[in-house]
Design an enzyme around this catalytic site. Structure first.
Site, PDB file in Angstrom:
ATOM      1  N   SER A 162      31.457 -31.371  25.397  1.00 52.61           N
ATOM      2  CA  SER A 162      30.037 -31.017  25.243  1.00 52.61           C
ATOM      3  C   SER A 162      29.090 -32.213  25.379  1.00 52.61           C
ATOM      4  CB  SER A 162      29.799 -30.305  23.910  1.00 52.61           C
ATOM      5  OG  SER A 162      30.433 -29.051  23.914  1.00 52.61           O
TER       6      SER A 162
ATOM      7  N   HIS B 118      44.562 -30.536  31.228  1.00 51.88           N
ATOM      8  CA  HIS B 118      43.300 -30.146  30.609  1.00 51.88           C
ATOM      9  C   HIS B 118      43.602 -29.041  29.589  1.00 51.88           C
ATOM     10  CE1 HIS B 118      39.313 -28.436  30.041  1.00 51.88           C
ATOM     11  NE2 HIS B 118      38.829 -29.556  30.514  1.00 51.88           N
TER      12      HIS B 118
ATOM     13  N   ASN C 249      33.676 -32.153  35.905  1.00 52.14           N
ATOM     14  CA  ASN C 249      34.712 -31.128  36.059  1.00 52.14           C
ATOM     15  C   ASN C 249      34.033 -29.775  36.221  1.00 52.14           C
ATOM     16  OD1 ASN C 249      36.973 -29.509  35.929  1.00 52.14           O
ATOM     17  ND2 ASN C 249      37.247 -29.731  33.713  1.00 52.14           N
TER      18      ASN C 249
ATOM     19  N   GLU D 113      39.759 -35.468  24.701  1.00 52.43           N
ATOM     20  CA  GLU D 113      38.894 -34.295  24.663  1.00 52.43           C
ATOM     21  C   GLU D 113      39.289 -33.407  23.487  1.00 52.43           C
ATOM     22  OE1 GLU D 113      36.911 -33.319  28.558  1.00 52.43           O
ATOM     23  OE2 GLU D 113      38.882 -32.427  28.710  1.00 52.43           O
TER      24      GLU D 113
HETATM   25  C1  PEP Z   1      35.689 -30.409  30.137  1.00 53.47           C
HETATM   26  O1  PEP Z   1      35.674 -29.558  31.005  1.00 53.47           O
HETATM   27  O2  PEP Z   1      36.625 -31.179  30.079  1.00 53.47           O
HETATM   28  C2  PEP Z   1      34.567 -30.514  29.203  1.00 53.47           C
HETATM   29  C3  PEP Z   1      34.509 -31.542  28.409  1.00 53.47           C
HETATM   30  O3  PEP Z   1      33.645 -29.509  29.254  1.00 53.47           O
HETATM   31  P1  PEP Z   1      32.236 -29.500  28.489  1.00 53.47           P
HETATM   32  O4  PEP Z   1      31.524 -30.756  28.865  1.00 53.47           O
HETATM   33  O5  PEP Z   1      31.537 -28.277  29.010  1.00 53.47           O
HETATM   34  O6  PEP Z   1      32.506 -29.441  27.039  1.00 53.47           O
END
Ligand code: PEP
Length: 254
Positions: free
Chosen positions: A217, A99, A12, A171
């Protein structure tokens, strides 16, 4: 249950890259993938501006493309929006819905149900619905309740998912872009719960495929912690997906 050992590795890119940088990152990733065989499926989510050009010019059998968002209505006078049909016509296969950054900055909570209904009704793209709790909600022991509510809302206008392919992304908000990591064991508990909720809600109308990916992350240091765990069907990666070599390594080895 996971239908195959091929995992879905999603990049993403959010609003981090301009048109030229998006194109060159997509070219690099697809070139790397053309040189080395991998078993997993890679899905890239560039911004709207670069999406059509990337889909046209960066083809690879292991790579699919998707949008980071979509309009809640099929077509018409909705200034500033992009329709499902347009995305489908340029060759997009997936679309992200709900999201946490969209829920937080663009009040998308109230649109998630309409977007999911539109996607399912038109049977055009595969939705990747994001759910997850804040740190405060986790600390208060409310993770399951929050996610159950998000799922209930998102699917409130949908009676059947029979024959559909659905991706859910767990997430935790507190882990997105923060460098904070969930323990894999904690993620598994939530993934299991998500599947239970979906089974109990849809029963005989359960989708043909339900993949549940993890995001928050994920990087080179921690991605293997999430490997070979039942019901973690892939990864949704933000920051690390902007570094072609790191992203490629994860896509190859997960
Ligand atoms: C995301 O954009 O859904 C995400 C998980 O970002 P990151 O990996 O930077 O935490």
């Amino acid at each position: 249950m996971l239908s195959s050992s091929r995992k879905l590795i999603i990049g993403n890119w959010k609003m981090n890259l301009d048109y030229k940088a998006s194109l060159s990152l997509a070219q690099k990733i697809t070139k790397d993938l053309a040189k080395k065989k991998i078993k997993n499926n890679v899905l890239l989510l560039p911004d709207f501006l670069s999406l059509a050009e990337i889909v046209k010019n960066c083809k690879n059998k292991n790579v699919s493309y998707g949008a980071q968002d979509v309009a809640p209505f099929p077509v018409g006078s909705y200034t500033g929006e992009v329709s499902l049909e347009s995305l489908k016509k340029i060759g997009c296969k997936y679309v992200l819905v709900g999201h946490s950054e969209r829920r937080q900055h663009f009040f998308d909570d109230r649109l998630v149900a309409e977007k999911m209904e539109n996607i399912i009704k038109h049977n055009s793209l595969i939705p990747i619905l994001c759910v997850g709790e804040s740190w405060g909600q986790r600390r208060a022991g409310k993770t399951t309740d929050v996610i159950a509510k998000q799922l209930e809302t998102a699917f409130s206008r949908i009676e059947s998912l029979k024959g559909k392919r659905i991706v859910l992304a767990y997430e935790p908000i507190w882990a997105i872009g923060t460098g904070k990591n969930i323990l894999p064991a904690e993620a598994v508990v939530v993934h299991k719960k998500i599947r239970e909720i979906m089974v109990s809600k849809f029963k005989n109308n359960f989708p043909k495929e339900l993949e549940i990916v993890y995001g928050g992350s994920v990087n080179l240091k921690n991605y293997l912690d999430f490997k070979n765990i039942q019901d973690i069907s892939g990864l949704l990666i933000g920051g690390t997906s902007l570094r072609a070599d790191d992203f490629f390594k994860i896509a190859k080895n997960f």
